[in-house]
Enzyme design. Sequence first.
Site, PDB file in Angstrom:
ATOM      1  N   LYS A  98       0.847  -1.206   0.000  1.00 20.72           N
ATOM      2  CA  LYS A  98       0.000   0.000   0.000  1.00 20.72           C
ATOM      3  C   LYS A  98       0.883   1.257   0.000  1.00 20.72           C
ATOM      4  CE  LYS A  98      -3.664  -2.706   1.982  1.00 20.72           C
ATOM      5  NZ  LYS A  98      -4.854  -2.800   2.823  1.00 20.72           N
TER       6      LYS A  98
ATOM      7  N   HIS B 142      -8.680  -3.154  -6.243  1.00 21.29           N
ATOM      8  CA  HIS B 142      -8.618  -3.214  -4.781  1.00 21.29           C
ATOM      9  C   HIS B 142      -9.729  -2.350  -4.174  1.00 21.29           C
ATOM     10  CE1 HIS B 142      -7.237  -2.828  -0.673  1.00 21.29           C
ATOM     11  NE2 HIS B 142      -6.529  -3.916  -0.890  1.00 21.29           N
TER      12      HIS B 142
ATOM     13  N   GLU C 222     -11.256 -10.558  -1.312  1.00 26.14           N
ATOM     14  CA  GLU C 222     -10.943  -9.716  -0.159  1.00 26.14           C
ATOM     15  C   GLU C 222     -12.231  -9.120   0.399  1.00 26.14           C
ATOM     16  OE1 GLU C 222      -6.564  -8.412  -0.161  1.00 26.14           O
ATOM     17  OE2 GLU C 222      -7.722  -6.867  -1.158  1.00 26.14           O
TER      18      GLU C 222
ATOM     19  N   GLY D  70      -7.579  -4.844   6.866  1.00 31.26           N
ATOM     20  CA  GLY D  70      -6.994  -3.903   7.826  1.00 31.26           C
ATOM     21  C   GLY D  70      -7.737  -3.812   9.145  1.00 31.26           C
TER      22      GLY D  70
HETATM   23  P1  PGA Z   1      -4.596  -6.418   5.306  1.00 33.23           P
HETATM   24  O1  PGA Z   1      -4.809  -5.882   3.791  1.00 33.23           O
HETATM   25  O2  PGA Z   1      -3.796  -7.682   5.202  1.00 33.23           O
HETATM   26  O3  PGA Z   1      -3.875  -5.316   6.002  1.00 33.23           O
HETATM   27  O4  PGA Z   1      -5.971  -6.666   5.860  1.00 33.23           O
HETATM   28  C1  PGA Z   1      -5.059  -6.770   2.737  1.00 33.23           C
HETATM   29  C2  PGA Z   1      -5.249  -6.029   1.446  1.00 33.23           C
HETATM   30  O5  PGA Z   1      -5.844  -4.947   1.452  1.00 33.23           O
HETATM   31  O6  PGA Z   1      -4.808  -6.481   0.366  1.00 33.23           O
END
Ligand code: PGA
Length: 253
Positions: free
Chosen positions: A12, A96, A168, A174
């Site tokens: 990110k 995403h 996802e 997150g």
């Molecule tokens: P995370 O993010 O592992 O921090 O939950 C995953 C992503 O957004 O690809």
Amino acid sequence: MSRKKFVAGNWKMNTTSAGAKALASGVRDQLAGFDRADVALCPPFPYLSLVADAVRGTAIAVGAQNVFPEPQGAFTGEVNAEMLLDVGCRYVIVGHSERRTIIGEKDELINRKVRHAIQHGLHVIFCIGETLEQREANQTESVLDNQLTWGLREVPKDQVDRLIIAYEPVWAIGTGRNATAQQAQQAHVFIRWRFSQIYDNDSAQRLVIQYGGSVKPENAAELMSQPDVDGALVGGASLKADSFVAIVRAAAG
Ligand code: PGA
């Protein structure tokens, strides 16, 4: 059918040039000689080249977090597939949920990005997933169906081997609250079935479907032991070499 697991780190908007170099070198050193799972690192644009340099000559690949579906020209601030290939990318993340919600990307643009990247030879990690509200309203499958139908529109069958899907669930990204292994497996089965309808069963059996959303060393093995969970797209836990490598090792079983 046995599919090789694929774990990608989505950094990110994190790291610095020194931090990116240290993280990539740390992952490289800890995974020296390891080939039981495919691995990719997806840093921010400014660090793609230095991460590519750090992992050159190893099995670790590099991916970008975005692409713009136009040839060179007057598109201020954008980066196209040729540029990503030129700096050593093999992968690009498209669709995403942060780009869908924060930046406002719609299915039509996401579909153009998927087609552009795949046509130019990049491997696309195409992200789909439902919000908590949609899950609670029993809309998970219709949301996934819609995102797949739109995102893959006019993507030709002879190019789908360059496609990876990342399931996802938005409520798991997150938040520290991962989907259970059963929830992930169920969604992945649906995605594979829908993919087989759009293309064919053989392509669907070859399709690598990653799970993403709060994947950590502690939950990685259980999630990836599910028959249709073929790897992970890792955000937060990919920012430390130790935790990312632990997830990669858990993927290999
Ligand atoms: P995370 O993010 O592992 O921090 O939950 C995953 C992503 O957004 O690809």
